[in-house]
Structures are given as structure tokens and as C-alpha cells.
Design a protein around this motif. Structure first.
Motif, PDB file in Angstrom:
ATOM      1  N   UNK A  88      23.200 -39.441  63.898  1.00 27.20           N
ATOM      2  CA  UNK A  88      24.363 -39.195  63.033  1.00 27.20           C
ATOM      3  C   UNK A  88      24.350 -40.019  61.749  1.00 27.20           C
ATOM      4  N   UNK A  89      23.620 -41.156  61.793  1.00 23.52           N
ATOM      5  CA  UNK A  89      23.620 -42.040  60.627  1.00 23.52           C
ATOM      6  C   UNK A  89      22.574 -41.642  59.585  1.00 23.52           C
ATOM      7  N   UNK A  90      21.811 -40.602  59.868  1.00 23.14           N
ATOM      8  CA  UNK A  90      20.754 -40.176  58.941  1.00 23.14           C
ATOM      9  C   UNK A  90      21.036 -38.762  58.440  1.00 23.14           C
ATOM     10  N   UNK A  91      20.595 -38.502  57.203  1.00 27.17           N
ATOM     11  CA  UNK A  91      20.749 -37.157  56.652  1.00 27.17           C
ATOM     12  C   UNK A  91      19.771 -36.206  57.332  1.00 27.17           C
ATOM     13  N   UNK A  92      19.925 -34.925  57.032  1.00 29.47           N
ATOM     14  CA  UNK A  92      19.008 -33.921  57.563  1.00 29.47           C
ATOM     15  C   UNK A  92      17.557 -34.305  57.234  1.00 29.47           C
ATOM     16  N   UNK A  93      17.336 -34.624  55.965  1.00 24.30           N
ATOM     17  CA  UNK A  93      15.974 -34.979  55.549  1.00 24.30           C
ATOM     18  C   UNK A  93      15.458 -36.200  56.305  1.00 24.30           C
ATOM     19  N   UNK A  94      16.323 -37.222  56.443  1.00 19.19           N
ATOM     20  CA  UNK A  94      15.903 -38.442  57.141  1.00 19.19           C
ATOM     21  C   UNK A  94      15.682 -38.185  58.635  1.00 19.19           C
ATOM     22  N   UNK A  95      16.543 -37.348  59.225  1.00 18.87           N
ATOM     23  CA  UNK A  95      16.355 -36.997  60.634  1.00 18.87           C
ATOM     24  C   UNK A  95      14.974 -36.396  60.864  1.00 18.87           C
ATOM     25  N   UNK A  96      14.593 -35.490  59.948  1.00 21.73           N
ATOM     26  CA  UNK A  96      13.360 -34.740  60.146  1.00 21.73           C
ATOM     27  C   UNK A  96      12.128 -35.561  59.769  1.00 21.73           C
ATOM     28  N   UNK A  97      12.259 -36.436  58.756  1.00 20.93           N
ATOM     29  CA  UNK A  97      11.064 -37.135  58.272  1.00 20.93           C
ATOM     30  C   UNK A  97      10.863 -38.527  58.862  1.00 20.93           C
ATOM     31  N   UNK A  98      11.883 -39.041  59.570  1.00 21.73           N
ATOM     32  CA  UNK A  98      11.775 -40.426  60.060  1.00 21.73           C
ATOM     33  C   UNK A  98      10.502 -40.652  60.888  1.00 21.73           C
ATOM     34  N   UNK A  99      10.313 -39.809  61.896  1.00 24.97           N
ATOM     35  CA  UNK A  99       9.151 -40.013  62.777  1.00 24.97           C
ATOM     36  C   UNK A  99       7.829 -39.690  62.069  1.00 24.97           C
ATOM     37  N   UNK A 100       7.737 -38.588  61.306  1.00 29.85           N
ATOM     38  CA  UNK A 100       6.479 -38.360  60.580  1.00 29.85           C
ATOM     39  C   UNK A 100       6.114 -39.548  59.688  1.00 29.85           C
ATOM     40  N   UNK A 101       7.138 -40.141  59.076  1.00 34.76           N
ATOM     41  CA  UNK A 101       6.881 -41.271  58.179  1.00 34.76           C
ATOM     42  C   UNK A 101       6.461 -42.508  58.971  1.00 34.76           C
ATOM     43  N   UNK A 102       7.244 -42.843  60.022  1.00 32.84           N
ATOM     44  CA  UNK A 102       7.011 -44.108  60.712  1.00 32.84           C
ATOM     45  C   UNK A 102       5.916 -44.016  61.768  1.00 32.84           C
ATOM     46  N   UNK A 103       5.790 -42.860  62.377  1.00 37.62           N
ATOM     47  CA  UNK A 103       4.831 -42.748  63.480  1.00 37.62           C
ATOM     48  C   UNK A 103       3.511 -42.135  62.996  1.00 37.62           C
TER      49      UNK A 103
END
Lengths: 211, 213
Positions: A88-103
Motif C-alpha cells: 500500500x505504501x508504494x505506487x503501481x510503478x514501484x509495486x511492479x518494479x521493486x523486485x526487478x530492481x532489487x532482486x
């Protein structure tokens, strides 16, 4: 191709999964149906590495893999949860890109090039800056699908994709899944909605409540 | 009015000490409280047991006693602190215990589905905490933490007993010397101003975190 061989699991001595054997071919939709408490979700959780099994084997393209291991080559199953579990604390874009970016350590350009098309395809273009609370149920589900697809899983698994939605959305969900099938996405759908299963599945696997 | 002007410098010097105790306690106690809050739901029984004991001790005895114990008691077994260090040691340990309980509740309020979603995305536990769990916990705990922060402004006056020249002490000295009520009233007004400013700051923070629900 994913194969499940002799999967067994019991809770407190009560068998939930009793010798499950199952094959999912690439590009297929497999529906797992059955009454509540029959172990559909348990099976999905075992595949996703969220629960363990007592015995049996899971094979990917003939090779055993352990969904619980954090090894990246075991990044096989993408999960769309029943109530989506968006952050809930992340935008749509952040929700979708968080793991691709970090993992997956994808660069900014790679994210733009690879994730944007997924969002566009799922009719989420222009919604990147919204937070989950600003989305309708159907949109949340598509974000959850985009988030799972962004990790490039071999299989996309859904837990009860229609149960949290308005009944009128059922057609939309089945069209969406059939659409993804056309793109070659292998999908597992856990559902008690037999009608949905009949409509979309190549194969239906029934788990029965064991009394 | 002229009298107020003559005592204001000494009161303001006291305010600085009060603020120093306040700010340094927050800086020390918040991170410690978060860690202890995480530890309170650790899967290791011994950690939970130790931390529960710590929280019980800190919340179950008066802060005043803890302060006296650290500054006047510990030297008897050859552990000596200077005044400010003693105050900070007692305040940080005490407030971290309250924060720990608040954060434990905050962590428990996060649905398990958030952890599971992070897990299937292959995020590490640390990434999960930093990007997903902690930001949500912080939003949830702002009101109760804010309560403690306001309390701390007033509790900081307890350092009086170990001879630190804070706002209350400054006012008390002036009042005793000049035999007048005015310094006490001024001290009260200054505390009210400090809590008012802090309250506004906390409201702003709450508002800022309203960008999502």
C-alpha cells in the motif's frame, strides 16, 4: 513444463494432499478445483515456496527444484494472491518494479523497456503513479499480475482470481487469462469457480476433500 | 516585564539543556525501540524472554528511580557517569522500552500477506523490512510514538534531581532568589510552547504519511 510427483502433505495427522501427480505443459492453463478445505491453496502455496510438503517432488523441465530455496534460479512461480497483497505504501510503478530492481538488478532503462510494455498490455498505462487504495479491484488484480510477470516467472499462479471481485468481472478475468495464454504464459488457477475453470482451462485437476 | 527580561537568559539556557536531553533521547531511543520491537516477536524464545524482562523493568519502575540509580547508585559499584551521560543513559533505556512495545504492536498489525508477497518476489528479509514493512509500521505508530514524545518533553524535567541545569531548575533558582511566582509561570508557558510546536510537527508528519492508506 512443471511436474508434481507424489506430493503429500498432512496437517496434524490429517492428510490434505494425498499423493498428488500433475503435469503442467508450457503455455497451458491448468485449473485446480475442489471444495474449500480440499487443499487447493495448500498445493499452490507449496509450489510458491510458502509452505512445505511432507514428501514428493517438484520438477521443472525434468529437473528437481525447491520452491523454498532463495536461489534465483528457482524464481519459477509468480503468484497472484486472492486479495492481491499489493504494497500500500508504494505506487503501481514501484509495486511492479521493486523486485526487478532489487532482486534482478535491472537498470532504469531495462525497467522502462521491459516493464512499461507489461503495464500497457495490462491496461495500466497512465496509472503508474497511483497508490493501491486509488485502484478498483480489477485494477489491483492487474497490478498484481504485472508485478508477478515482471519477475519473468515460468508459471503464473492465481489463488481464487474471481472471489474478491464483483461477479460481473468474471468475464473480464477469463478474457485476461486467455489473453495471457495467447502470449505464451503458463498459468495455474486455483478456484472453486467451476464455470470459470470450464471456460479457460486446458486441463482441470480436481482435488477432493479427504474425509 | 523588565523582570522577565532579566531572567529570560537563564531560562533560555535551561531550555537548551532541556532540548538537548529531549533530542538526544529521541535519537537514541527510537532506533533502539525499533530493534527491541522486532526482537519482541523474535522466533528465539530467549531473546523474547530477555526483552520482555527489560520492558517490564523499565516500565515497571519509576523513571525517577532509574535516574537516581544510574547517577547516585552505580558509582557505589564504581560505575560513574557525568550528569548528562547518566541522564541520557536512563532516558534512552526507559523510552526505548516504551517505543519497543509500540513498535511490536506496529509490526504485528502488518498483514502476513505483505511478507508472503515479498517472499514470492524473492526480496530478502532486509529489503522487505526496509521497503515494505517499516514504512507501513512508521505510519501506524506515529500517534502513539507522538504521545511518548510529548511525555518526554515534560519528563526531561526529572533531570533536575541529578543537578542538571534544565529549564525547570533555572526557573526554580530564579523563583527562590527573587521570591516570586513569575519564573514558575514562565517555565510553564515555555513547556506549553515546546509541546505546542511538537504537536504541530507530529500533525504535519501524520498528514505527510496520508499520501497512502
Amino acid at each position: 513444463m512443471i511436474e508434481l510427483k507424489n506430493i503429500k502433505k498432512s496437517f496434524n495427522g490429517r492428510p490434505i494432499l494425498d499423493d498428488i501427480n500433475l503435469t503442467i505443459n508450457d503455455g497451458e492453463i491448468l485449473a485446480i478445483v475442489g471444495p474449500s478445505g480440499a487443499g487447493k491453496t495448500t498445493l499452490l502455496r507449496a509450489l510458491a515456496g510458502l509452505g512445505d510438503i511432507d514428501s514428493g517432488e517438484i520438477l521443472l523441465d525434468g529437473k528437481p527444484f525447491d520452491p523454498r530455496s532463495s536461489d534465483l534460479k528457482n524464481n519459477v512461480i509468480g503468484v497472484v494472491f486472492q486479495d492481491y497483497n499489493l504494497f500500500p505504501n508504494l505506487t503501481v510503478w514501484e509495486n511492479v518494479t521493486l523486485a526487478p530492481k532489487m532482486v534482478l538488478k535491472m537498470t532504469k532503462t531495462a525497467l522502462e523497456n521491459e516493464i512499461k510494455p507489461i503495464l500497457t498490455h495490462l491496461k495500466l498505462a497512465g496509472k503508474e503513479g497511483l497508490y493501491p487504495f486509488e485502484l478498483s479491484g480489477g485494477m489491483k488484480q492487474r497490478v498484481a499480475i504485472a508485478r508477478a510477470l515482471a519477475m519473468k516467472p515460468s508459471v503464473l499462479a492465481y489463488d481464487e482470481p474471481t472471489s474478491a471481485l464483483d461477479p460481473s468481472m468474471r468475464t473480464e478475468v477469463s478474457n485476461l487469462l486467455l489473453d495471457l495464454k495467447k502470449d505464451g504464459v503458463t498459468q495455474i488457477v486455483v478456484t472453486h469457480d467451476i464455470e470459470l475453470a470450464d471456460k479457460i482451462a486446458d486441463k482441470i485437476f480436481r482435488v477432493n476433500a479427504i474425509s | 516585564m523588565q523582570y522577565i527580561e532579566t531572567i529570560l537568559p537563564s531560562l533560555l539556557a535551561g531550555v537548551l539543556v532541556t532540548l538537548k536531553v529531549f533530542v538526544l533521547t529521541i535519537i537514541g531511543a527510537l532506533p533502539l525501540g525499533i530493534l527491541a520491537g522486532l526482537g519482541l516477536k523474535s522466533e528465539f524464545k530467549i531473546i523474547r524472554w530477555l526483552l520482555n524482562g527489560y520492558v517490564w523493568l523499565m516500565r515497571g519502575t519509576p523513571l525517577l528511580l532509574q535516574l537516581i540509580f544510574v547517577f547516585y547508585g552505580l558509582p557505589l559499584i564504581n560505575i560513574t557517569f557525568d550528569r548528562l551521560d547518566a541522564a541520557l543513559f536512563a532516558f534512552i533505556l526507559n523510552y526505548a522500552a516504551y517505543f519497543a512495545e509500540i513498535f511490536r504492536g506496529g509490526f504485528q498489525a502488518i498483514p502476513i500477506g505483505q511478507y508472503e508477497a515479498a517472499k514470492v518476489l524473492r526480496l530478502t528479509p532486509w529489503q522487505t523490512q526496509r521497503k515494505i514493512i517499516l514504512p507501513q509500521v512508521i505510519k501506524n505508530v506515529i500517534p502513539p510514538v507522538g504521545n511518548e514524545v510529548i511525555n518526554l518533553i515534560k519528563d526531561s524535567s526529572l533531570v533536575y534531581v541529578i543537578g542538571i541545569g534544565d529549564l525547570l531548575r533555572a526557573g526554580n533558582i530564579d523563583a527562590a532568589r527573587d521570591v516570586t511566582l513569575v519564573p514558575y509561570i514562565l517555565v510553564g508557558v515555555i513547556y506549553l510552547l515546546l509541546t505546542a510546536v511538537t504537536t504541530i510537527g507530529l500533525r504535519r508528519l501524520e498528514k505527510y504519511y496520508n499520501y497512502y492508506r
